[in-house]
Motif scaffolding. Structure first.
Motif, PDB file in Angstrom:
ATOM      1  N   SER A 151      28.595  62.946 -32.379  1.00  0.00           N
ATOM      2  CA  SER A 151      28.876  61.550 -32.031  1.00  0.00           C
ATOM      3  C   SER A 151      29.892  61.417 -30.902  1.00  0.00           C
ATOM      4  N   ILE A 152      30.579  62.510 -30.552  1.00  0.00           N
ATOM      5  CA  ILE A 152      31.526  62.447 -29.440  1.00  0.00           C
ATOM      6  C   ILE A 152      30.817  62.052 -28.146  1.00  0.00           C
ATOM      7  N   LEU A 153      29.524  62.351 -28.048  1.00  0.00           N
ATOM      8  CA  LEU A 153      28.770  61.992 -26.848  1.00  0.00           C
ATOM      9  C   LEU A 153      28.659  60.482 -26.674  1.00  0.00           C
ATOM     10  N   GLU A 154      28.794  59.730 -27.780  1.00  0.00           N
ATOM     11  CA  GLU A 154      28.735  58.269 -27.699  1.00  0.00           C
ATOM     12  C   GLU A 154      30.046  57.690 -27.170  1.00  0.00           C
ATOM     13  N   GLU A 155      31.095  58.505 -27.173  1.00  0.00           N
ATOM     14  CA  GLU A 155      32.417  58.030 -26.765  1.00  0.00           C
ATOM     15  C   GLU A 155      32.745  58.385 -25.322  1.00  0.00           C
ATOM     16  N   LEU A 156      31.935  59.226 -24.710  1.00  0.00           N
ATOM     17  CA  LEU A 156      32.235  59.715 -23.359  1.00  0.00           C
ATOM     18  C   LEU A 156      31.190  59.237 -22.365  1.00  0.00           C
ATOM     19  N   ALA A 157      31.553  59.257 -21.094  1.00  0.00           N
ATOM     20  CA  ALA A 157      30.586  58.977 -20.035  1.00  0.00           C
ATOM     21  C   ALA A 157      29.745  60.234 -19.824  1.00  0.00           C
ATOM     22  N   VAL A 158      28.466  60.139 -20.141  1.00  0.00           N
ATOM     23  CA  VAL A 158      27.570  61.295 -20.044  1.00  0.00           C
ATOM     24  C   VAL A 158      26.786  61.224 -18.738  1.00  0.00           C
ATOM     25  N   ILE A 159      26.795  62.306 -17.999  1.00  0.00           N
ATOM     26  CA  ILE A 159      26.103  62.381 -16.712  1.00  0.00           C
ATOM     27  C   ILE A 159      24.745  63.035 -16.922  1.00  0.00           C
ATOM     28  N   TYR A 160      23.695  62.357 -16.455  1.00  0.00           N
ATOM     29  CA  TYR A 160      22.320  62.817 -16.641  1.00  0.00           C
ATOM     30  C   TYR A 160      21.763  63.404 -15.351  1.00  0.00           C
ATOM     31  N   ARG A 161      20.836  64.352 -15.499  1.00  0.00           N
ATOM     32  CA  ARG A 161      19.999  64.777 -14.387  1.00  0.00           C
ATOM     33  C   ARG A 161      18.917  63.727 -14.156  1.00  0.00           C
ATOM     34  N   GLU A 162      18.161  63.885 -13.040  1.00  0.00           N
ATOM     35  CA  GLU A 162      17.119  62.944 -12.686  1.00  0.00           C
ATOM     36  C   GLU A 162      15.898  63.088 -13.603  1.00  0.00           C
ATOM     37  N   GLU A 163      15.045  62.051 -13.617  1.00  0.00           N
ATOM     38  CA  GLU A 163      13.771  62.114 -14.345  1.00  0.00           C
ATOM     39  C   GLU A 163      12.949  63.291 -13.817  1.00  0.00           C
ATOM     40  N   GLY A 164      12.292  63.989 -14.735  1.00  0.00           N
ATOM     41  CA  GLY A 164      11.475  65.132 -14.347  1.00  0.00           C
ATOM     42  C   GLY A 164      12.201  66.448 -14.447  1.00  0.00           C
ATOM     43  N   SER A 165      13.518  66.408 -14.696  1.00  0.00           N
ATOM     44  CA  SER A 165      14.312  67.635 -14.820  1.00  0.00           C
ATOM     45  C   SER A 165      14.159  68.231 -16.208  1.00  0.00           C
ATOM     46  N   GLY A 166      14.033  69.552 -16.264  1.00  0.00           N
ATOM     47  CA  GLY A 166      13.957  70.235 -17.561  1.00  0.00           C
ATOM     48  C   GLY A 166      15.257  70.126 -18.325  1.00  0.00           C
ATOM     49  N   THR A 167      16.393  70.214 -17.607  1.00  0.00           N
ATOM     50  CA  THR A 167      17.696  70.077 -18.265  1.00  0.00           C
ATOM     51  C   THR A 167      17.834  68.695 -18.891  1.00  0.00           C
ATOM     52  N   ARG A 168      17.391  67.673 -18.167  1.00  0.00           N
ATOM     53  CA  ARG A 168      17.451  66.314 -18.720  1.00  0.00           C
ATOM     54  C   ARG A 168      16.568  66.203 -19.967  1.00  0.00           C
TER      55      ARG A 168
END
Length: 318
Positions: free
Chosen positions: A184-201
């Protein structure tokens, strides 16, 4: 007309990239050098090959026809070179591989010795996101692809290379004192995403979805390097592949936050279409990988084996 093979090659790259700047980068030339070669080539024709509207370069219909002819000529020249090498008993030809962007930290180590031993082989390496990698594979445009998330919509064969582990990363200035945090810590932080189509995303979104987390997509960046720089600058955290942050962890500019359920584990796989008829070069490369991969892993990736990898090793599927 008195155009050169070099001018044909420059023109073809400009038409493929629809940009003098991008063509210059790909050709390892300066932008003025490409512009001069393009002008010298274009001056030999009665009709324009390209036109610039605003700041965008367009290829005319006539230019498109010349580009097709140029590609055929250059392919024939390349074939002559390969046949000459083959006649001398050397392995020659083109090896085409597409890799996901994070794969640039992996693939060069599995190519360098092969290319050194076979100087007659030309490498075409396309670094892009997972969606485009799989499209090029499905369209049979490449010999191999490197992915960390296996497709379920394409019939493939594979060679497993090494583990891919994703951890939650933040910059070193932030303080995290607990031995392990709830997801749930991820709900408290600003999470940076990769672009659509990325395997990591895809892997990160599956993790968030499986844990029923509400994490807004406030920051989305293209490419692992862009995400890494944003995390280093303190814009937020991200779930990132370990393979891409070795130096930053070693120099102390990034830190791993221990989170329950992390790391997420998959594997780097070299894949190809099931039933594909390989060229002699592709056959030789596959033999090389199968015979040499453990030596390469021990020489270049032993640091991954030496880490405490946590628990669980379920391979992700798309």
């Amino acid at each position: 007309m008195n155009y050169t093979l070099h001018q044909l090659y420059v023109f073809l790259k400009v038409t493929q990239n629809k940009s003098i700047t991008k063509a210059a980068v790909e050709l390892h030339l300066t932008q003025p050098a490409v512009s001069i070669q393009l002008k010298n080539f274009q001056d030999q024709f009665e009709f324009p090959l390209t036109e610039v509207i605003g700041r965008k370069l367009y290829v005319t219909d006539f230019g498109k026809e010349i580009a097709i002819a140029a590609e055929k000529v250059l392919n024939e020249v390349e074939a002559i070179n390969y046949k000459t090498l083959a006649y001398k008993g050397e392995l020659s030809g083109r090896l085409k591989i597409s890799i996901v962007s994070t794969g640039k930290y992996v693939m060069p180590y599995f190519l360098s010795d092969f290319l050194r031993r076979n100087p007659g082989v030309d490498l075409v390496l396309d670094v892009t996101n997972k969606k485009q990698v799989l499209e090029s594979l499905e369209n049979n445009e490449v010999d191999f692809s490197l992915v960390s998330v296996l497709p379920d919509s394409i019939q493939i064969d594979k060679v497993e290379l090494l583990p891919n582990e994703l951890y939650m990363m933040v910059n070193a200035e932030q303080v995290f004192e607990k031995e392990i945090y709830k997801v749930s810590i991820l709900e408290e932080l600003a999470v940076i995403y990769r672009e659509e189509g990325s395997g990591t995303r895809y892997i990160m979104e599956k993790f968030i979805e499986n844990n029923n987390l509400n994490v807004p997509k406030k920051v989305e960046l293209t490419g692992n390097e862009a995400v890494k720089q944003a995390v280093l600058a303190g814009l937020g955290c991200s779930i990132m592949p370990l393979i891409g942050v070795k130096n930053e962890l070693n120099n102390g500019s990034l830190q791993i936050v221990p989170v329950k359920g992390l790391p997420i584990k998959s594997n780097w796989n070299l894949i190809w279409l099931k039933g594909k008829k390989f060229s002699p070069v592709a056959t030789a490369y596959l033999d090389f990988i199968q015979n040499e991969k453990e030596i390469i892993i021990d020489a270049s990736f032993k640091w991954i084996k030496d880490r405490n990898r946590g628990t669980g090793n379920k391979e992700l599927k798309s």
